[in-house]
Design a protein around this motif. Sequence first.
Motif, PDB file in Angstrom:
ATOM      1  N   UNK A 164       0.440  -9.868  13.146  1.00  0.00           N
ATOM      2  CA  UNK A 164       0.568  -9.413  12.043  1.00  0.00           C
ATOM      3  C   UNK A 164       1.760 -10.218  11.481  1.00  0.00           C
ATOM      4  N   UNK A 165       2.492 -10.386   9.998  1.00  0.00           N
ATOM      5  CA  UNK A 165       2.931 -11.449   9.603  1.00  0.00           C
ATOM      6  C   UNK A 165       4.416 -10.617   9.743  1.00  0.00           C
ATOM      7  N   UNK A 166       4.209  -8.963  10.427  1.00  0.00           N
ATOM      8  CA  UNK A 166       5.362  -8.978  10.721  1.00  0.00           C
ATOM      9  C   UNK A 166       6.169  -9.253  12.635  1.00  0.00           C
ATOM     10  N   UNK A 189      -5.551   1.026  -1.114  1.00  0.00           N
ATOM     11  CA  UNK A 189      -6.684   0.319  -0.605  1.00  0.00           C
ATOM     12  C   UNK A 189      -5.723  -0.828  -0.510  1.00  0.00           C
ATOM     13  N   UNK A 190      -6.479  -2.407  -0.029  1.00  0.00           N
ATOM     14  CA  UNK A 190      -5.721  -3.616   0.694  1.00  0.00           C
ATOM     15  C   UNK A 190      -5.342  -3.873   0.789  1.00  0.00           C
ATOM     16  N   UNK A 191      -4.350  -2.100   1.808  1.00  0.00           N
ATOM     17  CA  UNK A 191      -3.181  -2.784   2.798  1.00  0.00           C
ATOM     18  C   UNK A 191      -3.885  -2.708   4.331  1.00  0.00           C
ATOM     19  N   UNK A 192      -2.867  -3.245   5.047  1.00  0.00           N
ATOM     20  CA  UNK A 192      -3.354  -2.362   6.897  1.00  0.00           C
ATOM     21  C   UNK A 192      -1.722  -2.518   6.841  1.00  0.00           C
ATOM     22  N   UNK A 193      -1.545  -1.218   7.447  1.00  0.00           N
ATOM     23  CA  UNK A 193      -0.938  -0.734   9.105  1.00  0.00           C
ATOM     24  C   UNK A 193       0.066  -1.449  10.157  1.00  0.00           C
ATOM     25  N   UNK A 194       1.322  -1.963   9.554  1.00  0.00           N
ATOM     26  CA  UNK A 194       1.294  -2.991  11.032  1.00  0.00           C
ATOM     27  C   UNK A 194       2.628  -2.909  11.836  1.00  0.00           C
ATOM     28  N   UNK A 195       3.041  -1.587  11.857  1.00  0.00           N
ATOM     29  CA  UNK A 195       3.682  -1.013  12.705  1.00  0.00           C
ATOM     30  C   UNK A 195       3.838   0.530  12.717  1.00  0.00           C
ATOM     31  N   UNK A 196       4.104   1.022  13.526  1.00  0.00           N
ATOM     32  CA  UNK A 196       4.415   2.853  14.368  1.00  0.00           C
ATOM     33  C   UNK A 196       5.328   2.981  14.835  1.00  0.00           C
ATOM     34  N   UNK A 197       5.954   4.201  15.186  1.00  0.00           N
ATOM     35  CA  UNK A 197       6.756   4.424  16.079  1.00  0.00           C
ATOM     36  C   UNK A 197       6.277   5.672  16.914  1.00  0.00           C
ATOM     37  N   UNK A 198       6.819   5.786  18.076  1.00  0.00           N
ATOM     38  CA  UNK A 198       6.702   6.282  18.885  1.00  0.00           C
ATOM     39  C   UNK A 198       4.945   7.719  18.089  1.00  0.00           C
TER      40      UNK A 198
END
Length: 244
Positions: A164-166, A189-198
């Motif tokens: 991901x960019x991040x 719409x059109x978004x992507x999750x790229x980080x998550x907490x525990x």
Amino acid sequence: MTAATTGGSRPLIGITGYLSEAAWGVWRQRAALIPQLYVDAVTRAGGTAVLLPAQSDGAAGLLDRIDGLLLAGGPDIDPARYGADPHPSTDPPHELRDAWEWALLTGALERDLPVLGVCRGLQVLNVAHGGDLIQHLPEQLGDEGHRIAPATYHQQAVTIQAGSRLGRILGPTAKVPCYHHQAVGRLGDGLRATAWSQDRSIEALERPDRRFVLGVQWHPEADPADLRLFEALVQTSSRKETSA
């Protein structure tokens, strides 16, 4: 002509602000303001910070003059914007700020201007794309881990999606300063999750079909030692190319 096209000028990064009562000298009045931490982060990253105070009109003209947009943190979004009734813990609506940031974000996406959303800014990004929010995380998670005490940032570990960019900016994991009680529910719409907490709360969103549209649920401005997100925003805002 924007700063990014003048060859050597620092890019202008517009930062959305708060509408809040403030005090200076003998005065105490409603004011348009931003925490200095945002200004310091942008300027140390190589940009020039410009306050974009909430107002009823004029977003298009401002967007034609800036090179990047930073949606700052702040109070909760009006739940009516995602078709929900307010939870008892949700802040009173800030209709002018909500409408202003919607206009700025819509115009920035149309122009393919780089956008960085911080905390509330990530939530604006998600709701503007048709997503919704979890209005009070402690009710779902059973603890106050994302906002442990008033005005106190809490360092949390996040896992970042490879590729991901991040991920390219921060790597596969990071410790980040958090202060929020709401979070992404249904993804826009059109978004992507790229980080998550525990606890698997979504901590970052991206829009892959734009040059740079990134939102983080944490407060990177609260860590002056790590400017990487602001540097990425400023560097992308300095480039002439667009995909629009």
